[in-house]
Scaffold this motif. Structure first.
Motif, PDB file in Angstrom:
ATOM      1  N   ARG A 147      -5.626  44.145  10.980  1.00  0.00           N
ATOM      2  CA  ARG A 147      -6.661  44.014   9.966  1.00  0.00           C
ATOM      3  C   ARG A 147      -7.826  43.186  10.486  1.00  0.00           C
ATOM      4  NH1 ARG A 147      -3.974  41.913   4.610  1.00  0.00           N
ATOM      5  NH2 ARG A 147      -6.150  41.359   4.333  1.00  0.00           N
ATOM      6  N   GLU A 148      -9.037  43.573  10.076  1.00  0.00           N
ATOM      7  CA  GLU A 148     -10.214  42.932  10.618  1.00  0.00           C
ATOM      8  C   GLU A 148     -10.369  41.494  10.154  1.00  0.00           C
ATOM      9  OE1 GLU A 148     -13.609  45.298   9.769  1.00  0.00           O
ATOM     10  OE2 GLU A 148     -12.985  46.986  11.021  1.00  0.00           O
ATOM     11  N   ASP A 149      -9.877  41.171   8.930  1.00  0.00           N
ATOM     12  CA  ASP A 149     -10.092  39.809   8.453  1.00  0.00           C
ATOM     13  C   ASP A 149      -9.238  38.795   9.214  1.00  0.00           C
ATOM     14  OD1 ASP A 149      -7.618  40.371   7.442  1.00  0.00           O
ATOM     15  OD2 ASP A 149      -8.174  40.256   5.341  1.00  0.00           O
ATOM     16  N   GLY A 150      -8.070  39.215   9.711  1.00  0.00           N
ATOM     17  CA  GLY A 150      -7.258  38.357  10.567  1.00  0.00           C
ATOM     18  C   GLY A 150      -6.770  37.085   9.918  1.00  0.00           C
ATOM     19  N   ALA A 151      -6.534  37.087   8.594  1.00  0.00           N
ATOM     20  CA  ALA A 151      -6.028  35.891   7.927  1.00  0.00           C
ATOM     21  C   ALA A 151      -4.554  35.698   8.259  1.00  0.00           C
ATOM     22  CB  ALA A 151      -6.222  36.012   6.420  1.00  0.00           C
ATOM     23  N   PHE A 152      -4.105  34.448   8.260  1.00  0.00           N
ATOM     24  CA  PHE A 152      -2.701  34.144   8.569  1.00  0.00           C
ATOM     25  C   PHE A 152      -1.809  34.812   7.524  1.00  0.00           C
ATOM     26  CE2 PHE A 152       0.971  31.229   7.891  1.00  0.00           C
ATOM     27  CZ  PHE A 152       1.617  31.492   9.093  1.00  0.00           C
TER      28      PHE A 152
END
Length: 566
Positions: free
Chosen positions: A3-8
């Motif tokens: 995913r582009e947002d790359g949140a933990f």
């Protein structure tokens, strides 16, 4: 992660023990992962925190409470951080006495801390004492226990729980803890973190009076033993740390910020001030008045003014507006105004926010002028003398009176269990229920099976009562089984009804409890009988020798032996 947002994306619970640098650790986690990934420091029961915040945050940071051996959640990873118990206690006492403000929820502990210091630890409040007496042991022992065990069992349960945590740190070795957390989260390890919520004025352990120190030690003897065990366990595993240390210079995750509160503003109106007249602590049932000062920049033909309340879970608790209340305001000239919303706080106890909205009502529809999700915060409490459980108080009373049990009730004062033939716990394949009886229908099969009840260890006499028709018994028989019907413990043929109306009287003995006693009566196509009652009577062991049976040669005295095969 693609995913582009790359949140933990993980699931982590930081079990924050009071006065162990938890606020500073939380601030670091928020800084590296974002406030949308890491909760603020919460307080709550373990399962409630997961239910309420697990969908909002990847990392739940909280003072956690465990209950009744509930265990850890296998979906989550856990981390916690210890401080030497006496040093932690001193910091906690002075923090309460000098740094905590006086509000409804802190008064008892704050006054208790001041009393504790003034009396060398001999006088205090019950709430404060609960917070300072072996808090580590009392906290962790409830992961695998009830908290009612002996001191030795409590320490053993607490240590077993701690050893299940993915990261356990020591205040005296914070760099190692930060490295382990960074490796768990796959973020860079900081060299140090900024202090937060520091106790402003305190004495060191060697500066307090000997009497006060001894009192603190006495209150933390279990915690000192547990802490020593944790330190020894940590030392034994230091050379084989399971977590691979992170060597990243930058986090692989993008900071994720929470969804912001909705705010709409236009040049036509400016909100300049909001206030809750009664303050931020509101008694349930109290009248609340929200004042909103605003400036209109142009004339409005029809102004709609609204208020909305959200609870701590962001659920819309209440909302209304001037149109719904029939209080329309038309042809308002430019200028400054104050709108006051008067509400009665008939709300459950908890924290709430208030927001406000303005719109212009036009012939072609509504034009939104201003909307603010949150502009005031307040907390509702119940001022009740009685102790109660839950988040809302309900006026309650309780009464007790003797009753006379009807015949269909299966448990009498003597311990006798009676079941009507029509009892819905007795099932049938071939029978027909008529009134309180169940009778044959000319088909072969199970007339009754059930009731799948629990029985304690002991000796019992089982009797079946009813009436015969012209066809008689015709080879009908019964058995008694346990373990989901797979283990027959007694059986016998039925006999012509005795003078007491009994088809069979069968003795059984249980050495261990059973949870699913099953009574089965098989009938043939020619059998003609009705079962009106099954009776299970506790008896003495000596009485079993005198129990009459339909056929002593085929009847078996059932005893469930103790052993590994049960």
């Amino acid at each position: 992660m693609s995913r582009e947002d790359g949140a933990f994306p993980g699931r982590v619970i930081f079990d924050h023990l009071p006065k162990t640098a938890g606020q500073a650790i939380n601030a670091w986690l928020v800084d590296v992962l974002g406030a949308g990934c890491v909760s603020t420091n919460l307080i709550g029961a373990h399962r409630d925190l997961i239910r309420r915040y697990g969908g909002l945050y990847s990392v739940i940071s909280a003072h956690v409470f465990f209950h009744n051996a509930e265990g850890l959640d296998p979906r989550y990873q856990y981390m916690t951080f210890f401080r030497e118990p006496v040093d932690r206690a001193i910091s906690w006492i002075f923090y309460l006495a000098n740094d905590v403000g006086i509000v409804k929820n802190t008064v008892s502990r704050k006054h208790g801390a001041a009393q504790f210091l003034a009396s060398e630890g001999h006088e205090t409040s019950a709430e404060f004492l609960l917070s300072v007496e072996n808090p580590y042991t009392e906290h962790f022992c409830r992961v695998h226990g009830s908290g009612l065990e002996s001191d030795e069992e409590k320490i053993a349960n607490a240590l077993a729980a701690i050893q299940q945590y993915d990261v356990v740190g020591l205040y005296e070795d914070m760099p190692t803890f930060l490295e382990d957390v960074a490796a768990l989260l796959d973020v860079p390890a900081p060299k140090q973190i900024a202090p937060v919520n520091v106790t402003s004025r305190r004495l060191a352990a060697n500066q307090i009076s000997p009497a006060l120190r001894e009192r603190i030690i006495a209150l933390n003897r279990l915690d000192m033993r547990l802490y020593a065990d944790v330190v020894a366990w940590k030392a034994s595993t230091a050379q084989k740390r399971a977590i691979k240390l992170s060597s990243q210079a930058a986090s692989k995750w993008k900071k994720y910020e929470p969804v912001v509160d909705r705010v709409v503003s236009t040049p036509d109106i400016t909100i300049i001030a909001t206030a809750l007249r009664e303050g931020s602590e509101i008694r349930s049932g109290q009248v609340m008045t929200f004042d909103v000062d605003f400036v209109l920049k142009r004339e409005l033909s029809d102004l709609e003014m609204g208020i909305h309340l959200f609870d701590a879970d962001r659920q819309w608790a209440f909302g209304t507006n001037s149109t719904l209340l029939g209080r329309t305001r038309q042809s308002l000239l430019p200028g400054a105004y104050r709108v006051s919303h008067h509400l009665v706080a008939n709300l459950p106890a908890g924290k709430y926010t208030a927001g406000f909205a303005f719109a212009e009502r036009l012939v072609e529809g509504q034009r939104e002028l201003a909307w603010h999700d949150v502009m005031c915060e307040f907390e509702v409490y119940h001022q009740i003398d009685r102790t109660f459980a839950g988040y809302s108080y309900l006026p309650a009373e309780i009464s007790l009176r003797p009753i006379k049990l009807a015949a269909e009730h299966d448990i009498l004062e003597t311990g006798v269990r009676r079941l009507r033939g029509s009892d819905n716990r007795l099932y049938t394949h071939v029978g027909e229920r008529t009134g309180h009886d169940i009778g044959c229908t000319g088909q072969a099969g199970y007339l009754i099976f059930g009731p799948y009840i629990a029985l304690n260890p002991g000796h019992y006499r089982l009797a079946i009562f009813g009436a015969l028709g012209e066809g008689g018994i015709a080879g009908a028989h019964m058995d008694v089984a346990i373990d989901k019907g797979e283990r027959v413990i007694a059986e016998c043929p039925l006999d012509n009804s005795s003078d007491e109306g009994s088809f069979a009287t069968l003795p059984i003995s249980l050495d261990v409890p059973c949870s699913d006693l099953e009574i089965r009566v098989w009938v043939n196509a020619d059998t003609d009988l009705r079962i009106s009652m099954i009776e299970i009577t506790p008896v003495r062991a000596d009485d079993l020798r005198h129990v009459p049976t339909a056929d002593s040669s085929s009847n078996s005295l059932a005893t469930i032996p103790e052993g590994p095969d049960l």
